[in-house]
Each structure stands twice: as C-alpha cells, then as structure tokens.
Design an enzyme around this catalytic site. Structure first.
Site, mmCIF file in Angstrom:
data_model
loop_
_atom_site.group_PDB
_atom_site.id
_atom_site.type_symbol
_atom_site.label_atom_id
_atom_site.label_comp_id
_atom_site.label_asym_id
_atom_site.label_seq_id
_atom_site.Cartn_x
_atom_site.Cartn_y
_atom_site.Cartn_z
ATOM 1 N N TYR A 270 0.924 -1.253 -0.010
ATOM 2 C CA TYR A 270 0.000 0.182 -0.042
ATOM 3 C C TYR A 270 0.801 1.537 0.057
ATOM 4 C CZ TYR A 270 -3.330 3.352 2.253
ATOM 5 O OH TYR A 270 -3.727 4.467 2.407
HETATM 6 N N1 LIG Z 1 -8.321 6.490 6.433
HETATM 7 C C1 LIG Z 1 -7.261 6.486 6.474
HETATM 8 O O1 LIG Z 1 -6.598 6.652 7.582
HETATM 9 C C2 LIG Z 1 -6.408 6.979 5.368
HETATM 10 C C3 LIG Z 1 -5.106 7.612 5.620
HETATM 11 C C4 LIG Z 1 -4.167 7.929 4.467
HETATM 12 C C5 LIG Z 1 -4.715 8.028 3.315
HETATM 13 N N2 LIG Z 1 -6.082 7.418 2.928
HETATM 14 C C6 LIG Z 1 -6.497 7.298 1.567
HETATM 15 O O2 LIG Z 1 -7.947 8.190 1.523
HETATM 16 C C7 LIG Z 1 -8.586 7.472 0.540
HETATM 17 C C8 LIG Z 1 -9.920 7.391 0.759
HETATM 18 O O3 LIG Z 1 -9.922 6.439 1.989
HETATM 19 P P1 LIG Z 1 -11.079 6.069 2.997
HETATM 20 O O4 LIG Z 1 -10.424 6.025 4.344
HETATM 21 O O5 LIG Z 1 -11.921 7.041 2.854
HETATM 22 O O6 LIG Z 1 -11.579 4.557 2.719
HETATM 23 P P2 LIG Z 1 -12.876 4.008 2.447
HETATM 24 O O7 LIG Z 1 -13.862 4.442 3.449
HETATM 25 O O8 LIG Z 1 -12.687 2.480 2.421
HETATM 26 O O9 LIG Z 1 -13.496 4.393 1.022
HETATM 27 C C9 LIG Z 1 -12.545 3.879 -0.174
HETATM 28 C C10 LIG Z 1 -13.286 4.238 -1.557
HETATM 29 O O10 LIG Z 1 -12.900 4.256 -2.547
HETATM 30 C C11 LIG Z 1 -13.606 2.987 -3.499
HETATM 31 N N3 LIG Z 1 -12.878 2.065 -3.945
HETATM 32 C C12 LIG Z 1 -12.233 1.057 -3.313
HETATM 33 N N4 LIG Z 1 -11.864 0.239 -4.172
HETATM 34 C C13 LIG Z 1 -12.020 0.436 -5.703
HETATM 35 C C14 LIG Z 1 -12.139 0.143 -6.765
HETATM 36 N N5 LIG Z 1 -11.429 -0.885 -7.090
HETATM 37 N N6 LIG Z 1 -12.662 0.905 -7.707
HETATM 38 C C15 LIG Z 1 -13.323 1.978 -7.462
HETATM 39 N N7 LIG Z 1 -13.368 2.341 -6.214
HETATM 40 C C16 LIG Z 1 -12.714 1.869 -5.201
HETATM 41 C C17 LIG Z 1 -14.697 2.423 -2.294
HETATM 42 O O11 LIG Z 1 -15.910 2.012 -3.012
HETATM 43 P P3 LIG Z 1 -16.156 0.437 -3.635
HETATM 44 O O12 LIG Z 1 -15.502 -0.026 -2.559
HETATM 45 O O13 LIG Z 1 -17.627 0.648 -3.545
HETATM 46 O O14 LIG Z 1 -15.695 0.557 -4.932
HETATM 47 C C18 LIG Z 1 -14.998 3.902 -1.690
HETATM 48 O O15 LIG Z 1 -15.829 4.684 -1.883
HETATM 49 C C19 LIG Z 1 -7.949 6.454 -0.208
HETATM 50 O O16 LIG Z 1 -6.898 6.881 -1.272
HETATM 51 C C20 LIG Z 1 -6.958 6.114 1.108
HETATM 52 O O17 LIG Z 1 -5.924 5.170 0.592
HETATM 53 C C21 LIG Z 1 -6.932 7.085 3.960
#
Ligand SMILES: NC(=O)c1ccc[n+]([C@@H]2O[C@H](COP(=O)([O-])OP(=O)(O)OC[C@H]3O[C@@H](n4cnc5c(N)ncnc54)[C@H](OP(=O)(O)O)[C@@H]3O)[C@@H](O)[C@H]2O)c1
Length: 267
Positions: A172
């Site tokens: 990741y």
């Molecule tokens: N939460 C944290 O602590 C954190 C920290 C650093 C960075 N981030 C980054 O922030 C971003 C959002 O993360 P989040 O925490 O909001 O995660 P989340 O709640 O799991 O949301 C992820 C989103 O991405 C979509 N997704 C996943 N796989 C996909 C695919 N193959 N095709 C299209 N859409 C896809 C999911 O929808 P579906 O599953 O319906 O497709 C969902 O809408 C990501 O880039 C993550 O790496 C998060």
C-alpha cells in the site's frame, strides 16, 4: 509608503463558494473521505460526479447532496478497469458539458503484514487499484479538462504511509509513494498548459478503511492517535478540506506538492 493598489472592484459576493462554477469528478466517493469531499465540494458550489463500485453507497451520498441543494450524479466504476475509468470520466463531460477538477481518492487497503507474507494476487490488486487506477484516471481527466475547461486541477489522495518505511502496509505504501511521483511528474508535464496537479497525504482518518485495518491490528486507532501532536484521528471532512483548497483557484500558484494532512504525525 503603502503602494498597495486601491481596489475599485466591489467586494465579492459572500455566498460564492470555493469551487463555484466548477465540475468535479471524485473517485471513491461512496463513503469515507470521498463522500465527505462530495458533500463539501457541492456545498462549495461544484457540480459533482461521484464514482466507486458500490451503487447503493453512491446513490445514498448523491441523494444527500441533492437534498442539501447541491448538484450530484454518480457512476459505477472499478478503478482496475481501464475502459470503465475512461467511461466514468467521460460521463462527467456528457452530464455537465465540461470537467474542471478531479479528486483521485478511491483506493483499497492490503492485509497488514510483512512484505514477504503477501500473496502475489494481493500485491497485484493493490497495484491495479491504487497506482494504475490513479494513472488511468489522470490520463482521462487531463484529456477531458483539455477538451472542455482548458485549464484545471487534479488532486491525488496519497497517504503519510508513503513518506516512510511502512512494515505493516508495505505494498500500500509503495503504491502511494509512486502516486506522489506520478503527481510530481504530471505537475511538470501539464503545468505549462494550466493544469495543476497536487497530492494530499492524510494521516489516520476515521473511515471504513482504518476500521478494516484495526480489525486485524487491535489497538491501532489508539496507537495512531497517540502518534500525532493533536492526539486524535482526522474526521474525513478535515481531509476533504485540503483537497478542496488544492482544487480551487485559491491555490492557483501551487502545483507538484504533496501536502501532509496528518495532525503533525511526522514532526
Ligand atoms: N482512512 C485513512 O486513515 C487514510 C489515511 C491515508 C490515506 N487514505 C486514503 O484516503 C482515500 C480514501 O480512503 P477512505 O479512508 O475514505 O477509505 P474507504 O472508506 O474504504 O473508501 C474507499 C473508497 O474507494 C472506493 N474503492 C475501493 N476500491 C475501488 C475500486 N477498485 N474501484 C473503484 N473504487 C474503489 C470505495 O468504494 P467501493 O468499494 O464501492 O468501490 C470507497 O468509496 C484512499 O486513497 C486512502 O488510501 C486514507
């Protein structure tokens, strides 16, 4: 002597949002940071197109945005599918006649563990969605911005996990570091034509992604909260706010930057 020119222009209308008049494409917009971004960008005046795989989640967020007076549509797409990503971006132009800005936020997480314990198909999945998917989206977005708005801005969602060794999420983190590199390269390539490209690097944020990680690493959220000076995790909207600023004209001289939005976690 104060040589600041006296402005004869009337004050800007207070009601004008940060993204007024812009069309925004947001991946991963069904929940978490992407859903917060959809709500915020619409509140700030953008017409938004939400993309992800789960239609029920996209529909719920879209209806919420509309109920609050915003303009929103959704499209299902898998970031691992090149044709699907192109079609989703093109759909923004079909719906709204233009594309100005995009937030490449959608991503998947890996099972935590050392890199020699990761099955090859898992590595390929993280690569396809978190790196190739971002590249595919950027290519389609640049083409759509060029063909319609002419100039615009893109923000990629990276992670603080990209900025250091990450023994728990090595694949990741590697993909996220590559996203930083793609961001910087794109900024240099497209800057001359007025397309800015930046990334945000969030710290721990309260979403389903972190809850999935916590389920396999009990105590994670306490550990992550203790690891930053603000002693807490981020609310998804706090991350979306940084993306909104990067996509707005307020950051008109900023490109090629990877901005930590992490409560000071690395200090
Ligand atoms: N939460 C944290 O602590 C954190 C920290 C650093 C960075 N981030 C980054 O922030 C971003 C959002 O993360 P989040 O925490 O909001 O995660 P989340 O709640 O799991 O949301 C992820 C989103 O991405 C979509 N997704 C996943 N796989 C996909 C695919 N193959 N095709 C299209 N859409 C896809 C999911 O929808 P579906 O599953 O319906 O497709 C969902 O809408 C990501 O880039 C993550 O790496 C998060």
């Amino acid at each position: 002597m104060d040589n600041t020119p006296a402005s004869t222009a009337p004050a800007a209308p207070a009601a004008l949002g940060l993204l007024a008049g812009k069309v925004a494409f947001i991946t991963g917009a069904g929940r978490g940071i992407g859903a917060a971004a959809a709500r915020l960008f619409a509140r700030e005046g953008a017409r938004v197109l939400l993309a992800a795989r789960t239609e029920a989640e996209l529909k719920a967020v879209t209806e919420e945005v509309r109920a609050a007076g915003g303009t929103a549509e959704y499209v299902t797409c898998d970031l691992a599918d090149a044709a699907g990503v192109r079609a989703a971006v093109d759909h923004a132009v079909d719906l709204y006649g233009r594309l100005d800005v995009a937030f490449n936020n959608g991503a998947t997480i890996q099972h935590p563990g050392p890199l020699d314990g990761m099955p090859e198909p898992d590595f390929d999945r993280v690569y396809s969605v978190n790196l190739k998917g971002v590249w595919l989206a950027m290519v389609a977005e640049v083409a759509a911005i060029r063909a319609t708005a002419g100039t615009g801005a893109i923000v990629n969602n990276s992670s603080v996990g990209s900025l250091r060794g990450n023994p728990e999420l090595p694949a990741y983190a590697a993909m996220k570091r590559a996203v930083n590199s793609l961001t910087e390269s794109a900024a240099v390539t497209y800057g001359p034509e007025g397309i800015r490209v930046n990334a945000i690097a969030p710290g721990a944020t309260l979403t389903a992604m972190i809850r999935a990680w916590e389920a396999e690493s009990p105590g994670l959220t306490e550990r992550l909260s203790a690891g930053n000076p603000l002693r807490r995790m981020a609310d998804p909207e706090e991350i979306a706010q940084a993306a909104a600023w990067f996509l707005s004209d307020r950051s008109s001289f900023v490109t090629g930057t990877v901005l930590r939005v992490d409560g000071g976690a690395l200090t």
